[in-house]
Design a protein around this motif. Structure first.
Motif, mmCIF file in Angstrom:
data_model
loop_
_atom_site.group_PDB
_atom_site.id
_atom_site.type_symbol
_atom_site.label_atom_id
_atom_site.label_comp_id
_atom_site.label_asym_id
_atom_site.label_seq_id
_atom_site.Cartn_x
_atom_site.Cartn_y
_atom_site.Cartn_z
ATOM 1 N N LYS A 1 0.824 -1.207 0.000
ATOM 2 C CA LYS A 1 0.000 0.000 0.000
ATOM 3 C C LYS A 1 0.863 1.264 0.000
ATOM 4 C CE LYS A 1 -3.538 2.482 2.542
ATOM 5 N NZ LYS A 1 -4.370 2.522 3.741
ATOM 6 N N SER B 1 2.264 1.818 -3.462
ATOM 7 C CA SER B 1 1.270 2.358 -4.396
ATOM 8 C C SER B 1 0.928 3.802 -4.053
ATOM 9 C CB SER B 1 0.011 1.488 -4.387
ATOM 10 O OG SER B 1 -0.546 1.462 -3.084
ATOM 11 N N THR B 2 0.872 4.075 -2.740
ATOM 12 C CA THR B 2 0.603 5.465 -2.326
ATOM 13 C C THR B 2 1.719 6.394 -2.802
ATOM 14 O OG1 THR B 2 -0.583 4.686 -0.387
ATOM 15 C CG2 THR B 2 0.190 6.975 -0.362
ATOM 16 N N MET C 1 1.420 6.973 -6.521
ATOM 17 C CA MET C 1 0.341 7.907 -6.862
ATOM 18 C C MET C 1 0.736 9.350 -6.559
ATOM 19 S SD MET C 1 -2.617 8.489 -8.062
ATOM 20 C CE MET C 1 -3.622 7.028 -8.096
ATOM 21 N N ILE C 2 1.355 9.531 -5.379
ATOM 22 C CA ILE C 2 1.776 10.892 -5.029
ATOM 23 C C ILE C 2 2.803 11.396 -6.040
ATOM 24 C CG2 ILE C 2 3.021 12.256 -3.305
ATOM 25 C CD1 ILE C 2 1.696 10.510 -1.147
ATOM 26 N N LEU D 1 3.060 10.509 -9.133
ATOM 27 C CA LEU D 1 2.374 10.807 -10.391
ATOM 28 C C LEU D 1 1.663 12.151 -10.328
ATOM 29 C CD1 LEU D 1 1.525 9.845 -13.188
ATOM 30 C CD2 LEU D 1 -0.392 8.640 -12.120
ATOM 31 N N ILE D 2 1.005 12.391 -9.200
ATOM 32 C CA ILE D 2 0.272 13.657 -9.066
ATOM 33 C C ILE D 2 1.221 14.837 -9.027
ATOM 34 C CG2 ILE D 2 -1.131 14.994 -7.448
ATOM 35 C CD1 ILE D 2 -2.654 12.412 -6.841
ATOM 36 N N LEU E 1 2.418 15.378 -12.538
ATOM 37 C CA LEU E 1 1.419 16.052 -13.369
ATOM 38 C C LEU E 1 1.214 17.485 -12.915
ATOM 39 C CD1 LEU E 1 -1.261 13.253 -13.846
ATOM 40 C CD2 LEU E 1 0.210 14.261 -15.593
ATOM 41 N N GLY E 2 1.351 17.698 -11.611
ATOM 42 C CA GLY E 2 1.205 19.066 -11.109
ATOM 43 C C GLY E 2 2.219 19.998 -11.723
ATOM 44 N N CYS F 1 2.926 20.022 -14.639
ATOM 45 C CA CYS F 1 2.421 20.396 -15.960
ATOM 46 C C CYS F 1 1.372 21.491 -15.893
ATOM 47 C CB CYS F 1 1.826 19.185 -16.659
ATOM 48 S SG CYS F 1 3.003 17.867 -16.945
ATOM 49 N N THR F 2 1.055 21.939 -14.681
ATOM 50 C CA THR F 2 0.053 22.992 -14.557
ATOM 51 C C THR F 2 0.449 24.177 -15.417
ATOM 52 O OG1 THR F 2 -0.365 22.289 -12.305
ATOM 53 C CG2 THR F 2 -1.151 24.473 -12.922
ATOM 54 N N TRP G 1 -7.741 1.138 -4.378
ATOM 55 C CA TRP G 1 -7.711 1.698 -5.723
ATOM 56 C C TRP G 1 -9.121 1.748 -6.290
ATOM 57 C CZ3 TRP G 1 -3.638 3.670 -8.383
ATOM 58 C CH2 TRP G 1 -2.368 3.430 -7.860
ATOM 59 N N LEU H 1 -7.038 6.756 -5.558
ATOM 60 C CA LEU H 1 -6.376 6.052 -4.463
ATOM 61 C C LEU H 1 -6.754 6.730 -3.152
ATOM 62 C CD1 LEU H 1 -4.105 4.159 -3.290
ATOM 63 C CD2 LEU H 1 -2.543 6.072 -3.684
ATOM 64 N N LEU I 1 -5.971 15.835 -12.710
ATOM 65 C CA LEU I 1 -5.761 15.203 -11.423
ATOM 66 C C LEU I 1 -6.653 15.874 -10.396
ATOM 67 C CD1 LEU I 1 -3.731 17.390 -9.783
ATOM 68 C CD2 LEU I 1 -2.183 16.519 -11.513
ATOM 69 N N PHE J 1 -6.779 19.444 -17.715
ATOM 70 C CA PHE J 1 -5.993 19.969 -18.848
ATOM 71 C C PHE J 1 -6.745 19.631 -20.125
ATOM 72 C CE2 PHE J 1 -3.098 18.782 -15.448
ATOM 73 C CZ PHE J 1 -2.402 19.958 -15.250
#
Lengths: 204, 245
Positions: A3, A6-7, A10-11, A13-14, A17-18, A20-21, B81, B126, B182, B204
């Motif tokens: 877990k 995966s957490t 995910m963080i 990934l976010i 992507l952030g 890319c704001t 998930w 998640l 996101l 986006f």
């Protein structure tokens, strides 16, 4: 353990992507103006009002005008006089206090003022066979110099030039026409009736 | 003068770990700058104001379109998930109408712009803290439509000439592109299986220059085409219902 992996993924990934704001990008100003009038006869004075221009970010600090005839102007509201005929491209370029710029263009159509055709002839009442002298140099044009003089003597003959001469072989009334064309391409004509003394066959 | 943007998202989840079915709905405040569309509104408003000052009659100016209200409904499966997909719908309307008079002659004006977005998106979510904090990403295909209606005197009934007047005619333009984003959601359990929460997210959605039957979208008439960008920040309140399976 799974877990937390995966957490973390995910963080990550976010956060990725952030990054890319979309960054803040100031909007360029918008050049907009009004012309009065946009067409007319030379000399034509046109008022150019660029106060309609606006900037969503910041303020407009500079107005640069290109009048399309080789001259420029500065300021939100200007006037310009077109002295010669033609179609001119008027461009307004504005700058904002953030260094951004935009431009917009329009056209001004200046119509040609027609030239004035004038001529004199001598002698006043010529006889058949006598040389008549024609002088068109009194013609004028506000658009510049007269570029062409075309003469029609009324007897089927013609000539070009500011000063010409002609011999009428028979008497009669002849319509003499002078057509002038100025350097802007505008033209004008005038006709005078020339009375030539002596009947048919009286020419010497 | 209407600035209405309604966003609806319907998510259908795919069971992956198959433990809990959740149904969510939310209301959102959405900030959509739409810079190219608003540049057109600015140009049109300057022209309208200029003529309003010189002729009888009145044409109201257009409002800006920068904020919107949204709605989202979704459902999904999963505990840690969640995998699902969303159908997103968005619509923006803005317009004005009126007329000017000069003597006996009347000059009617009618301008309308409708911008719509629909997107089919896959979502991964998640629980960072079970039942409390959820984060996720989504992505899919977006389709935008711009409907333009224009009736405007091209030769202004004044002795002034402007290089810009709004285009005349009715046209529909479309653009398609990948979209994604996101989000993070914070929930507060209210009772068993029921929670309320807040969401912040970014979508986006830069869709490019929409294309019409005969031309590209160029309301500004600068010859460059108007890029349609739905990229926006979403802030919302969410209600979640959970059903153990």
């Amino acid at each position: 353990m799974r877990k937390w992996i995966s957490t973390g993924a995910m963080i990550g990934l976010i956060v990725g992507l952030g990054g890319c704001t979309p960054k803040y990008q100031p909007t360029p100003p918008e050049a907009l103006f009004a012309l009065r009038p946009s067409e007319g006869v030379a000399p034509l004075t046109v008022v150019c009002d660029g106060s309609l221009s606006f900037a969503q970010d910041g303020k407009i600090v500079e107005y640069i005008w290109d009048f399309g005839d080789g001259t420029r102007g500065l300021g939100p509201i200007v006037s310009h006089t077109y002295r010669r005929g033609g179609t001119y491209r008027v461009v307004l370029e504005v700058y904002s206090d953030r260094g951004l710029t935009s431009k917009r263009e329009s056209t001004v159509t200046v119509k040609f003022t027609p030239p004035e055709a004038r001529f004199t002839s001598a002698p006043w009442r010529p006889g058949a066979g006598e040389t008549v002298y024609f002088d068109g140099t009194a013609s004028s044009s506000p658009n510049g110099v007269i570029a062409e003089y075309r003469w029609s003597f009324g007897d089927g003959q013609w000539a070009v030039g500011p000063r010409v001469e002609h011999v009428y072989r028979t008497g009669g009334a002849y319509p003499v026409t002078l057509t002038v064309v100025d350097e802007a391409g505008a033209h004008a004509a005038t006709t005078q009736i020339l009375e030539v003394l002596g009947g048919p066959g009286c020419g010497g | 003068m209407k600035n209405v943007l309604v966003v609806a998202a319907i998510g259908l989840a795919v069971p992956v770990f198959g433990a809990t079915l959740t149904v969510e709905s939310g209301a959102y405040w959405v900030q959509v700058p739409l810079p190219s569309i608003n540049r057109f509104f600015g140009l049109a408003n300057q022209t309208i104001r200029f003529v309003n000052e010189r002729l009888e009659g009145n044409v109201p100016t257009l409002g800006t379109a920068t904020t919107a209200l949204g709605l989202r409904v979704g459902e999904g499966y999963g505990d840690t998930w969640k995998l699902g997909f969303h159908l997103v719908l968005a619509q923006l309307e803005n317009g004005t109408s009126g007329s000017w008079r000069q003597g006996e002659q009347e000059f009617p004006v009618r301008l309308g712009v409708g911008v719509g977005l629909s997107a089919l998106e896959l979502e991964f979510a998640l629980w960072l803290v079970p039942e409390l904090i959820q984060v996720g990403v989504f992505g899919g295909v977006g389709l935008a439509q711009v409907r333009y209606t224009g009736q405007f005197p091209q030769n202004l009934p004044t002795d002034w000439t402007l290089p810009f007047t709004p285009p005349v005619g009715d046209e529909v333009y479309a653009a398609r592109s990948w979209v994604g984003g996101l989000f993070a959601r914070l929930f507060l359990p209210v009772r068993l299986g029921v929670a309320v929460g807040a969401e912040v997210g970014v979508r986006f959605a830069r869709l490019g220059v929409p294309i019409g039957p005969s031309s590209v979208l160029d309301l500004n008439r600068d010859g460059l085409g108007d890029v349609l960008d739905f990229t926006a920040l979403w802030l919302g309140l969410v209600v979640k219902l959970s059903f153990p399976l």
